[in-house]
Design an enzyme around this catalytic site. Sequence first.
Site, short mmCIF file in Angstrom:
data_model
loop_
_atom_site.label_atom_id
_atom_site.label_comp_id
_atom_site.label_asym_id
_atom_site.label_seq_id
_atom_site.Cartn_x
_atom_site.Cartn_y
_atom_site.Cartn_z
N SER A 52 -7.78 -1.55 6.83
CA SER A 52 -7.91 -2.76 6.01
C SER A 52 -6.88 -3.80 6.44
CB SER A 52 -7.71 -2.42 4.53
OG SER A 52 -8.66 -1.48 4.08
N ARG A 79 -5.53 -2.43 -6.21
CA ARG A 79 -6.55 -2.69 -5.20
C ARG A 79 -7.57 -1.56 -5.13
NH1 ARG A 79 -3.36 -2.56 0.46
NH2 ARG A 79 -2.02 -4.03 -0.64
N SER A 129 -4.65 -7.47 5.78
CA SER A 129 -4.04 -8.18 4.65
C SER A 129 -5.02 -9.17 4.05
CB SER A 129 -2.78 -8.93 5.13
OG SER A 129 -1.80 -8.04 5.59
N ARG A 175 0.84 -1.19 0.00
CA ARG A 175 0.00 0.00 0.00
C ARG A 175 0.88 1.25 0.00
NH1 ARG A 175 -2.96 2.99 3.96
NH2 ARG A 175 -1.83 1.89 5.61
N ARG A 187 15.72 -22.70 35.72
CA ARG A 187 15.94 -22.10 34.40
C ARG A 187 16.75 -23.06 33.51
NH1 ARG A 187 15.65 -16.34 34.16
NH2 ARG A 187 17.30 -16.36 32.59
N GLN A 207 5.69 -10.88 2.38
CA GLN A 207 5.72 -9.53 2.93
C GLN A 207 6.93 -8.77 2.41
OE1 GLN A 207 3.01 -9.29 6.70
NE2 GLN A 207 5.10 -9.73 7.29
#
Length: 416
Positions: free
Chosen positions: A90, A81, A92, A22, A171, A113
């Site tokens: 909006s 788009r 994805s 976009r 741990r 991406q």
Amino acid sequence: KRIPNQSDSGEKRHIAALILARGGSKGIPLKNIKMLAGVPLIGWVLRAAVDSKQFDSVWVSTDHDDIEKVAKAWGAQVHRRSPEVSKDSSSSLDTIQEFVRLNPEVDVICHIQATSPCLHPFHLKEALEMITKQGFTSVFSVVRRHHFRWQEVKKGGRVATQPLNLDPSNRPRRQDWDGELCENGSFYFSTRALIEEGVLQGGKWAYYEMLPEYSVDIDVDIDWPVAEQRVLRFGYFGLDKPEVVRLLLCKVSGCLTDGRVLISVSGEEMVSVNTRDTMGIRMLQREGVEVILISSGEDPVTKALADKLSQRTGCEVKQLGKDIQCEVKAMMDDKDLDWKEVAYMGNDAPDVDCLNLAGLSAVPRDAPVVAINAAKYSCHSAAGLGAVREFSEHILLLKKKAKSQMEQDRIHRNTF
């Protein structure tokens, strides 16, 4: 040739890569086409998608004219788009669903991406095989993290802290703990059926694990200068190996100089040459790369000036005619060189063919758009102000990276 993609029934399936880009960005305006290590951000993932040869089509979904131009220059088709899926609100999924509705031939979507510039073709190939050969309906990329996580808990007016994924009294050591799988956002493969149901992950799903060095997300983890260093070290630079570059052809006017010619009252022509650029040329020469300075018939360099430049840089200066590509090819034939062995630095429309054909190519920051779109690297520096030095360092970095990879391959072969 791309490997055919078939369903379990043997029917051919259309598999498409889709990058969402976009125009609006709250953080960095037009971030998706901002230059990162000499390449538009979106160019890194487009190059990986196209070179993987796994997709029947590669698309960029955008609402912006400049992004459309860059997408086409990097080999993608464009889905314009609608305003309804171009808002800040909006998702994805909204945009992918619109794309699927308008492209009924598509059976499997790989949503890549643009903010993951360390993606390589082999990542996409291996992940897609999990769908085409193992029958998964969705596959997404993850990275393994070894982070101990804590949670802040608010009760009444008090704030407490509690562990989420560890027992503080016991741990584990890193080597005794498998860590956690976290989505790294590089890509999401999904079938059309899932997307039409309104999900990207579902059905028979699986993850594809990427190493941390490839899991760069500019949106989340990293700022631009650090990202450039990561990409230069771990990014994908194309099918040709950069270590074979043996010759750099560099335009004088508009690359080595700023394009201005100063004329004295006595008629002498003078140009300004930056010492950083001449040092860059010397660095290439020391590494066995021949450098030839060129000028065109439309912007000639006088013999006296050519002699001075040759003396200053240690390079031959050649005067070419109007058909630069033809004369460059003749030079290459004389030296028994292929295009992949040549780096070319130009600055305008007459250089476009050579910029496209050369194994490595670059333009200064102030070059016109037609040249920028043709080049494989766009310098941060302007002409005459360090652009040649910058491209020289880029060439040397790629050669060093390629040699390192060759050494790793040799060690790997000798180990087994």
